[in-house]
Write a protein that holds these residues in place. Structure first.
Motif, PDB file in Angstrom:
ATOM      1  N   ASP A   6       0.813  -1.221   0.000  1.00  0.00           N
ATOM      2  CA  ASP A   6       0.000   0.000   0.000  1.00  0.00           C
ATOM      3  C   ASP A   6       0.845   1.270   0.000  1.00  0.00           C
ATOM      4  N   VAL A   7       2.142   1.128   0.195  1.00  0.00           N
ATOM      5  CA  VAL A   7       3.006   2.298   0.388  1.00  0.00           C
ATOM      6  C   VAL A   7       2.984   3.271  -0.788  1.00  0.00           C
ATOM      7  N   PRO A   8       3.147   2.828  -2.047  1.00  0.00           N
ATOM      8  CA  PRO A   8       3.118   3.807  -3.148  1.00  0.00           C
ATOM      9  C   PRO A   8       1.826   4.623  -3.189  1.00  0.00           C
ATOM     10  N   ALA A   9       0.690   3.954  -3.027  1.00  0.00           N
ATOM     11  CA  ALA A   9      -0.589   4.671  -3.046  1.00  0.00           C
ATOM     12  C   ALA A   9      -0.677   5.651  -1.883  1.00  0.00           C
ATOM     13  N   ALA A  10      -0.251   5.220  -0.703  1.00  0.00           N
ATOM     14  CA  ALA A  10      -0.300   6.095   0.474  1.00  0.00           C
ATOM     15  C   ALA A  10       0.617   7.296   0.301  1.00  0.00           C
ATOM     16  N   TYR A  11       1.805   7.064  -0.263  1.00  0.00           N
ATOM     17  CA  TYR A  11       2.747   8.165  -0.453  1.00  0.00           C
ATOM     18  C   TYR A  11       2.182   9.220  -1.404  1.00  0.00           C
ATOM     19  N   TRP A  12       1.691   8.786  -2.562  1.00  0.00           N
ATOM     20  CA  TRP A  12       1.227   9.767  -3.543  1.00  0.00           C
ATOM     21  C   TRP A  12      -0.076  10.441  -3.118  1.00  0.00           C
ATOM     22  N   ALA A  13      -0.913   9.708  -2.392  1.00  0.00           N
ATOM     23  CA  ALA A  13      -2.126  10.332  -1.848  1.00  0.00           C
ATOM     24  C   ALA A  13      -1.742  11.405  -0.830  1.00  0.00           C
ATOM     25  N   GLY A  14      -0.815  11.068   0.057  1.00  0.00           N
ATOM     26  CA  GLY A  14      -0.371  12.028   1.063  1.00  0.00           C
ATOM     27  C   GLY A  14       0.351  13.207   0.457  1.00  0.00           C
ATOM     28  N   ALA A  15       1.236  12.938  -0.510  1.00  0.00           N
ATOM     29  CA  ALA A  15       1.975  14.016  -1.162  1.00  0.00           C
ATOM     30  C   ALA A  15       1.027  14.972  -1.883  1.00  0.00           C
ATOM     31  N   GLY A  16       0.021  14.419  -2.539  1.00  0.00           N
ATOM     32  CA  GLY A  16      -0.941  15.267  -3.244  1.00  0.00           C
ATOM     33  C   GLY A  16      -1.750  16.134  -2.301  1.00  0.00           C
ATOM     34  N   ARG A  17      -2.175  15.564  -1.187  1.00  0.00           N
ATOM     35  CA  ARG A  17      -2.989  16.314  -0.230  1.00  0.00           C
ATOM     36  C   ARG A  17      -2.169  17.403   0.465  1.00  0.00           C
ATOM     37  N   LEU A  18      -0.943  17.090   0.836  1.00  0.00           N
ATOM     38  CA  LEU A  18      -0.098  18.113   1.454  1.00  0.00           C
ATOM     39  C   LEU A  18       0.297  19.171   0.424  1.00  0.00           C
ATOM     40  N   GLY A  19       0.519  18.733  -0.803  1.00  0.00           N
ATOM     41  CA  GLY A  19       0.838  19.687  -1.861  1.00  0.00           C
ATOM     42  C   GLY A  19      -0.297  20.673  -2.091  1.00  0.00           C
ATOM     43  N   ALA A  20      -1.525  20.177  -2.064  1.00  0.00           N
ATOM     44  CA  ALA A  20      -2.686  21.052  -2.248  1.00  0.00           C
ATOM     45  C   ALA A  20      -2.756  22.098  -1.145  1.00  0.00           C
ATOM     46  N   PHE A  21      -2.419  21.695   0.070  1.00  0.00           N
ATOM     47  CA  PHE A  21      -2.429  22.653   1.176  1.00  0.00           C
ATOM     48  C   PHE A  21      -1.320  23.690   1.014  1.00  0.00           C
ATOM     49  N   SER A  22      -0.147  23.253   0.537  1.00  0.00           N
ATOM     50  CA  SER A  22       0.951  24.202   0.350  1.00  0.00           C
ATOM     51  C   SER A  22       0.603  25.236  -0.720  1.00  0.00           C
ATOM     52  N   ALA A  23      -0.211  24.837  -1.693  1.00  0.00           N
ATOM     53  CA  ALA A  23      -0.624  25.761  -2.748  1.00  0.00           C
ATOM     54  C   ALA A  23      -1.722  26.709  -2.278  1.00  0.00           C
ATOM     55  N   ASP A  24      -2.448  26.317  -1.232  1.00  0.00           N
ATOM     56  CA  ASP A  24      -3.532  27.147  -0.699  1.00  0.00           C
ATOM     57  C   ASP A  24      -3.620  26.970   0.817  1.00  0.00           C
ATOM     58  N   PRO A  25      -2.672  27.568   1.563  1.00  0.00           N
ATOM     59  CA  PRO A  25      -2.643  27.376   3.016  1.00  0.00           C
ATOM     60  C   PRO A  25      -3.801  28.035   3.762  1.00  0.00           C
ATOM     61  N   LEU A  26      -4.643  28.792   3.061  1.00  0.00           N
ATOM     62  CA  LEU A  26      -5.799  29.421   3.699  1.00  0.00           C
ATOM     63  C   LEU A  26      -7.062  28.569   3.562  1.00  0.00           C
ATOM     64  N   ASP A  27      -6.923  27.383   2.994  1.00  0.00           N
ATOM     65  CA  ASP A  27      -8.055  26.465   2.861  1.00  0.00           C
ATOM     66  C   ASP A  27      -8.306  25.813   4.220  1.00  0.00           C
ATOM     67  N   MET A  28      -9.245  26.352   4.975  1.00  0.00           N
ATOM     68  CA  MET A  28      -9.481  25.890   6.340  1.00  0.00           C
ATOM     69  C   MET A  28     -10.048  24.474   6.390  1.00  0.00           C
ATOM     70  N   GLU A  29     -10.806  24.082   5.390  1.00  0.00           N
ATOM     71  CA  GLU A  29     -11.335  22.722   5.355  1.00  0.00           C
ATOM     72  C   GLU A  29     -10.207  21.705   5.222  1.00  0.00           C
ATOM     73  N   ARG A  30      -9.216  22.047   4.414  1.00  0.00           N
ATOM     74  CA  ARG A  30      -8.084  21.138   4.227  1.00  0.00           C
ATOM     75  C   ARG A  30      -7.145  21.172   5.421  1.00  0.00           C
ATOM     76  N   LEU A  31      -7.099  22.306   6.098  1.00  0.00           N
ATOM     77  CA  LEU A  31      -6.225  22.450   7.257  1.00  0.00           C
ATOM     78  C   LEU A  31      -6.548  21.405   8.327  1.00  0.00           C
ATOM     79  N   LYS A  32      -7.818  21.167   8.554  1.00  0.00           N
ATOM     80  CA  LYS A  32      -8.220  20.240   9.608  1.00  0.00           C
ATOM     81  C   LYS A  32      -7.901  18.788   9.271  1.00  0.00           C
ATOM     82  N   THR A  33      -7.603  18.520   7.995  1.00  0.00           N
ATOM     83  CA  THR A  33      -7.307  17.143   7.583  1.00  0.00           C
ATOM     84  C   THR A  33      -5.810  16.826   7.636  1.00  0.00           C
ATOM     85  N   LEU A  34      -4.970  17.819   7.962  1.00  0.00           N
ATOM     86  CA  LEU A  34      -3.519  17.614   7.921  1.00  0.00           C
ATOM     87  C   LEU A  34      -3.040  16.465   8.823  1.00  0.00           C
ATOM     88  N   PRO A  35      -3.507  16.368  10.075  1.00  0.00           N
ATOM     89  CA  PRO A  35      -3.041  15.251  10.916  1.00  0.00           C
ATOM     90  C   PRO A  35      -3.374  13.884  10.317  1.00  0.00           C
TER      91      PRO A  35
END
Length: 333
Positions: A181-210
């Motif tokens: 499952d590691v490749p899928a988990a890595y790219w899913a996590g990288a994509g989600r964190l990347g989206a937050f880095s592109a829009d750090p004011l997205d409060m809905e995404r902020l709560k999903t960081l942990p």
């Protein structure tokens, strides 16, 4: 009975229908086999997400892409690759290996060819920068959704737990992960964190960081050396720069950075760049910043021909950071 073509008896009609049904079913089966075979080749993994066995290196598509030295050429070509993979993925949505590969390509495209150029734009181009960051977020999330498609097939309900920011439920899912499952988990996590880095004011995404961090932590636990420490590298940036109330932890960042250096075995410039931006800039350590970026620039791109593109892109980033040090430090010489 009329003369000419003889009328078919009921028995003949049944036999013919049965034969045609078998023929159609056979064609459909052949189509699925061919599609799975093509998907395996494009993904480098099978329909269950397991690494495909490639008998000869020249049969693999990815070295042709990752071994390219001309980043501009790849930037122009990448959209074609993305849509090709997306078209095949639409025809074979349950092929987990292809879903993960499609997701990884979208995340890479968002990071390298959309967000990175946007960050290097002059301050006077604020509107264009904002628009490109919006595009980066779009492609990061699209990539993450493809990678999560594979995980969702294995662990139904995981996507909802992540989107809701439900850490307790997310942990119950990730504890069941296997090394495959590691490749899928890595790219899913990288994509989600990347989206937050592109829009750090997205409060809905902020709560999903942990929850996203938990996804990556489990991947790192299962395969600490995955992709020469790529998981540790992205976790370092997250822990060093995220707000403490949403998972930021400088002590954890120091540990993950050390693991990134260990796992890379001196083969990747990324840990040096991450250290420079995640530790040296916040601490206003200009000398450490210069030292680490110069180490990144010292890498020989021919030392790893299969990964020339990654080395070229990393060094381009390091060179830009060095040339714009006065943007990050109060005292810069």
């Amino acid at each position: 009975m009329k003369k000419g073509f003889p009328a078919l008896s009921a028995f003949c009609r049944v036999c013919l229908c049965t034969a045609l049904t078998g023929l159609i079913a056979g064609c459909t089966l052949t189509k699925h086999i061919a599609l799975d075979s093509l998907s395996d080749s494009l993904a480098g993994a099978d329909k269950r997400g397991r690494a495909a066995k490639i008998k000869r290196a020249e049969n693999s598509l990815m070295p042709v892409l990752t071994g390219e030295e001309d980043a501009v050429l790849m930037g122009d070509f990448f959209p074609t690759v993305l849509k090709l993979y997306e078209i095949i993925a639409a025809q074979n949505p349950r092929h987990q290996g292809l879903s993960v590969m499609t997701g990884s390509l979208y995340v890479m495209y968002a990071n390298v060819f959309v967000q990175a150029p946007a960050e290097r734009l002059d301050a006077s181009q604020y509107d264009l920068q904002a628009e490109e960051q919006k595009r980066a977020k779009l492609h990061y999330l699209r990539g993450a959704s493809y990678a999560l498609r594979a995980l969702e097939l294995r662990y139904p309900g995981l996507s909802a737990a992540l989107d809701e920011g439900n850490l307790e439920d997310t942990l119950q899912f990730v504890e069941r992960f296997k090394k495959s499952d590691v490749p899928a988990a890595y790219w899913a996590g990288a994509g989600r964190l990347g989206a937050f880095s592109a829009d750090p004011l997205d409060m809905e995404r902020l709560k999903t960081l942990p929850c996203t961090a938990a996804l990556l932590e489990r991947a790192a636990e299962l395969d600490p050396d995955y992709n020469e420490g790529a998981i540790w590298d992205i976790l370092t940036a997250f822990y060093a720069l995220a707000p403490a109330e949403f998972g930021g932890n400088i002590e954890r960042a120091e540990f993950t950075n050390a693991e990134s250096f260990r796992a890379s075995k001196g083969k990747s410039p990324s840990p040096y760049i991450t250290y420079a931006t995640s530790f040296c800039v916040p601490n206003q350590d200009a000398e450490g910043f210069k030292e680490n970026l110069k180490k990144a620039l010292a890498f020989d791109i021919e030392s790893d021909p299969a990964n020339r593109l990654a080395l070229v892109i990393a060094q381009k980033k390091a060179a830009w950071l060095l040339a714009h040090g006065d943007d990050f430090f109060i005292e810069w010489e």
